[in-house]
Motif scaffolding. Structure first.
Motif, PDB file in Angstrom:
ATOM      1  N   ARG A   5       0.826  -1.192   0.000  1.00  0.00           N
ATOM      2  CA  ARG A   5       0.000   0.000   0.000  1.00  0.00           C
ATOM      3  C   ARG A   5       0.867   1.250   0.000  1.00  0.00           C
ATOM      4  N   ALA A   6       0.307   2.288  -0.550  1.00  0.00           N
ATOM      5  CA  ALA A   6       0.960   3.583  -0.498  1.00  0.00           C
ATOM      6  C   ALA A   6       0.300   4.389   0.610  1.00  0.00           C
ATOM      7  N   MET A   7       1.105   5.047   1.404  1.00  0.00           N
ATOM      8  CA  MET A   7       0.564   5.923   2.430  1.00  0.00           C
ATOM      9  C   MET A   7       0.259   7.256   1.744  1.00  0.00           C
ATOM     10  N   PRO A   8      -0.919   7.856   1.971  1.00  0.00           N
ATOM     11  CA  PRO A   8      -1.266   9.095   1.303  1.00  0.00           C
ATOM     12  C   PRO A   8      -0.212  10.173   1.549  1.00  0.00           C
ATOM     13  N   HIS A   9       0.227  10.816   0.474  1.00  0.00           N
ATOM     14  CA  HIS A   9       1.196  11.908   0.565  1.00  0.00           C
ATOM     15  C   HIS A   9       2.446  11.503   1.324  1.00  0.00           C
ATOM     16  N   ALA A  10       2.806  10.259   1.232  1.00  0.00           N
ATOM     17  CA  ALA A  10       3.953   9.763   1.983  1.00  0.00           C
ATOM     18  C   ALA A  10       4.607   8.634   1.202  1.00  0.00           C
ATOM     19  N   PRO A  11       5.730   8.168   1.693  1.00  0.00           N
ATOM     20  CA  PRO A  11       6.394   7.029   1.046  1.00  0.00           C
ATOM     21  C   PRO A  11       5.490   5.792   0.980  1.00  0.00           C
ATOM     22  N   ALA A  12       5.836   4.856   0.103  1.00  0.00           N
ATOM     23  CA  ALA A  12       5.050   3.644  -0.123  1.00  0.00           C
ATOM     24  C   ALA A  12       5.704   2.440   0.547  1.00  0.00           C
ATOM     25  N   LEU A  13       4.870   1.613   1.176  1.00  0.00           N
ATOM     26  CA  LEU A  13       5.318   0.347   1.747  1.00  0.00           C
ATOM     27  C   LEU A  13       5.103  -0.749   0.722  1.00  0.00           C
ATOM     28  N   ARG A  14       6.106  -1.628   0.599  1.00  0.00           N
ATOM     29  CA  ARG A  14       5.979  -2.751  -0.339  1.00  0.00           C
ATOM     30  C   ARG A  14       6.959  -3.842   0.060  1.00  0.00           C
ATOM     31  N   LEU A  15       6.709  -5.043  -0.457  1.00  0.00           N
ATOM     32  CA  LEU A  15       7.688  -6.108  -0.295  1.00  0.00           C
ATOM     33  C   LEU A  15       8.897  -5.796  -1.161  1.00  0.00           C
ATOM     34  N   ALA A  16      10.074  -6.096  -0.636  1.00  0.00           N
ATOM     35  CA  ALA A  16      11.299  -5.909  -1.410  1.00  0.00           C
ATOM     36  C   ALA A  16      11.309  -6.875  -2.592  1.00  0.00           C
ATOM     37  N   THR A  17      11.993  -6.480  -3.647  1.00  0.00           N
ATOM     38  CA  THR A  17      12.183  -7.336  -4.818  1.00  0.00           C
ATOM     39  C   THR A  17      13.684  -7.515  -5.046  1.00  0.00           C
ATOM     40  N   SER A  18      14.018  -8.418  -5.937  1.00  0.00           N
ATOM     41  CA  SER A  18      15.429  -8.671  -6.225  1.00  0.00           C
ATOM     42  C   SER A  18      16.142  -7.407  -6.703  1.00  0.00           C
ATOM     43  N   SER A  19      15.416  -6.471  -7.293  1.00  0.00           N
ATOM     44  CA  SER A  19      16.058  -5.231  -7.744  1.00  0.00           C
ATOM     45  C   SER A  19      16.476  -4.338  -6.570  1.00  0.00           C
ATOM     46  N   HIS A  30      24.113  -6.909   8.612  1.00  0.00           N
ATOM     47  CA  HIS A  30      23.898  -7.997   9.556  1.00  0.00           C
ATOM     48  C   HIS A  30      23.648  -9.335   8.873  1.00  0.00           C
ATOM     49  N   LEU A  31      23.515  -9.315   7.550  1.00  0.00           N
ATOM     50  CA  LEU A  31      23.171 -10.524   6.814  1.00  0.00           C
ATOM     51  C   LEU A  31      23.994 -10.575   5.530  1.00  0.00           C
ATOM     52  N   ARG A  32      24.540 -11.734   5.230  1.00  0.00           N
ATOM     53  CA  ARG A  32      25.285 -11.895   3.975  1.00  0.00           C
ATOM     54  C   ARG A  32      24.338 -11.668   2.795  1.00  0.00           C
ATOM     55  N   PRO A  33      24.847 -11.100   1.712  1.00  0.00           N
ATOM     56  CA  PRO A  33      23.980 -10.803   0.558  1.00  0.00           C
ATOM     57  C   PRO A  33      23.192 -12.007   0.044  1.00  0.00           C
ATOM     58  N   GLU A  34      23.767 -13.191   0.073  1.00  0.00           N
ATOM     59  CA  GLU A  34      23.034 -14.366  -0.423  1.00  0.00           C
ATOM     60  C   GLU A  34      21.869 -14.729   0.506  1.00  0.00           C
ATOM     61  N   ARG A  35      22.040 -14.536   1.815  1.00  0.00           N
ATOM     62  CA  ARG A  35      20.934 -14.775   2.758  1.00  0.00           C
ATOM     63  C   ARG A  35      19.868 -13.693   2.614  1.00  0.00           C
ATOM     64  N   LEU A  36      20.312 -12.455   2.392  1.00  0.00           N
ATOM     65  CA  LEU A  36      19.373 -11.366   2.174  1.00  0.00           C
ATOM     66  C   LEU A  36      18.562 -11.622   0.906  1.00  0.00           C
ATOM     67  N   ALA A  37      19.218 -12.100  -0.129  1.00  0.00           N
ATOM     68  CA  ALA A  37      18.508 -12.439  -1.379  1.00  0.00           C
ATOM     69  C   ALA A  37      17.462 -13.514  -1.121  1.00  0.00           C
ATOM     70  N   ALA A  38      17.797 -14.507  -0.293  1.00  0.00           N
ATOM     71  CA  ALA A  38      16.834 -15.568   0.031  1.00  0.00           C
ATOM     72  C   ALA A  38      15.662 -15.007   0.825  1.00  0.00           C
ATOM     73  N   SER A  39      15.919 -14.084   1.741  1.00  0.00           N
ATOM     74  CA  SER A  39      14.833 -13.461   2.513  1.00  0.00           C
ATOM     75  C   SER A  39      13.918 -12.653   1.601  1.00  0.00           C
ATOM     76  N   ILE A  40      14.496 -11.945   0.654  1.00  0.00           N
ATOM     77  CA  ILE A  40      13.698 -11.181  -0.311  1.00  0.00           C
ATOM     78  C   ILE A  40      12.850 -12.132  -1.146  1.00  0.00           C
ATOM     79  N   ALA A  41      13.459 -13.210  -1.640  1.00  0.00           N
ATOM     80  CA  ALA A  41      12.732 -14.177  -2.464  1.00  0.00           C
ATOM     81  C   ALA A  41      11.600 -14.832  -1.681  1.00  0.00           C
ATOM     82  N   ALA A  42      11.775 -15.001  -0.367  1.00  0.00           N
ATOM     83  CA  ALA A  42      10.751 -15.615   0.482  1.00  0.00           C
ATOM     84  C   ALA A  42       9.655 -14.623   0.875  1.00  0.00           C
ATOM     85  N   GLY A  43       9.781 -13.363   0.460  1.00  0.00           N
ATOM     86  CA  GLY A  43       8.783 -12.354   0.814  1.00  0.00           C
ATOM     87  C   GLY A  43       8.866 -11.951   2.267  1.00  0.00           C
ATOM     88  N   GLN A  44      10.090 -11.887   2.821  1.00  0.00           N
ATOM     89  CA  GLN A  44      10.282 -11.586   4.232  1.00  0.00           C
ATOM     90  C   GLN A  44      11.055 -10.286   4.464  1.00  0.00           C
TER      91      GLN A  44
END
Length: 145
Positions: A5-19, A30-44
């Motif tokens: 969702r987008a907050m009115p007149h404010a920044p937007a909240l969203r799930l992270a993507t690989s980009s 705090h997290l190795r890039p490959e673990r961070l990529a896995a968390s992003i892919a898992a929608g976390q």
């Protein structure tokens, strides 16, 4: 799961993507890039986007493979004080509730002011982790039902 969702007149909240990986990996040390990529892919990983780019993020996993556990909440210094951290937490809690979870967990060091941020949002002490030569790590729980 909650819709992004987008907050009115404010920044937007969203799930992270690989980009988002390079930007997040450069800031979340705090997290190795490959673990961070896995968390992003898992929608976390949730991010808050503004005109300036990513202003903050919330990353989670699962305690005992079942209870949503917030591992990282971070808002960049120039964006603090605008309610973005609270918005990220509320969105994450709503997603956990929608997925059928009754409670969520997080932790913070006993010498950090973040414990007060969580307590104002209904989190209560659930335990403590004592590690050698470090301040106590407070475990905090919030009931969602």
């Amino acid at each position: 799961m909650c819709q992004d969702r987008a907050m009115p007149h404010a920044p937007a909240l969203r799930l992270a993507t690989s980009s988002d990986l390079d930007v997040l990996a450069a800031r979340d040390r705090h997290l190795r890039p490959e673990r961070l990529a896995a968390s992003i892919a898992a929608g976390q990983v949730l991010v808050v986007d503004g005109r300036e780019g990513i202003l903050g993020w919330l990353r989670w996993g699962f305690f005992w493979d079942e209870i949503p556990f917030m591992n990282m909440l971070f808002v960049l210094v120039p964006a603090r004080g605008r309610g973005l951290g609270g918005s990220l937490v509320e969105d994450w809690e709503a997603r956990a509730r929608a997925d059928g979870h009754d409670a969520v967990l997080t932790s913070t060091r006993s010498d950090e002011a973040a414990q007060h941020f969580y307590r104002r949002r209904g989190y209560a002490d659930a335990g403590v982790l004592l590690l050698p030569d470090e301040p106590a790590e407070l475990l905090l729980r919030k009931e969602l039902r």
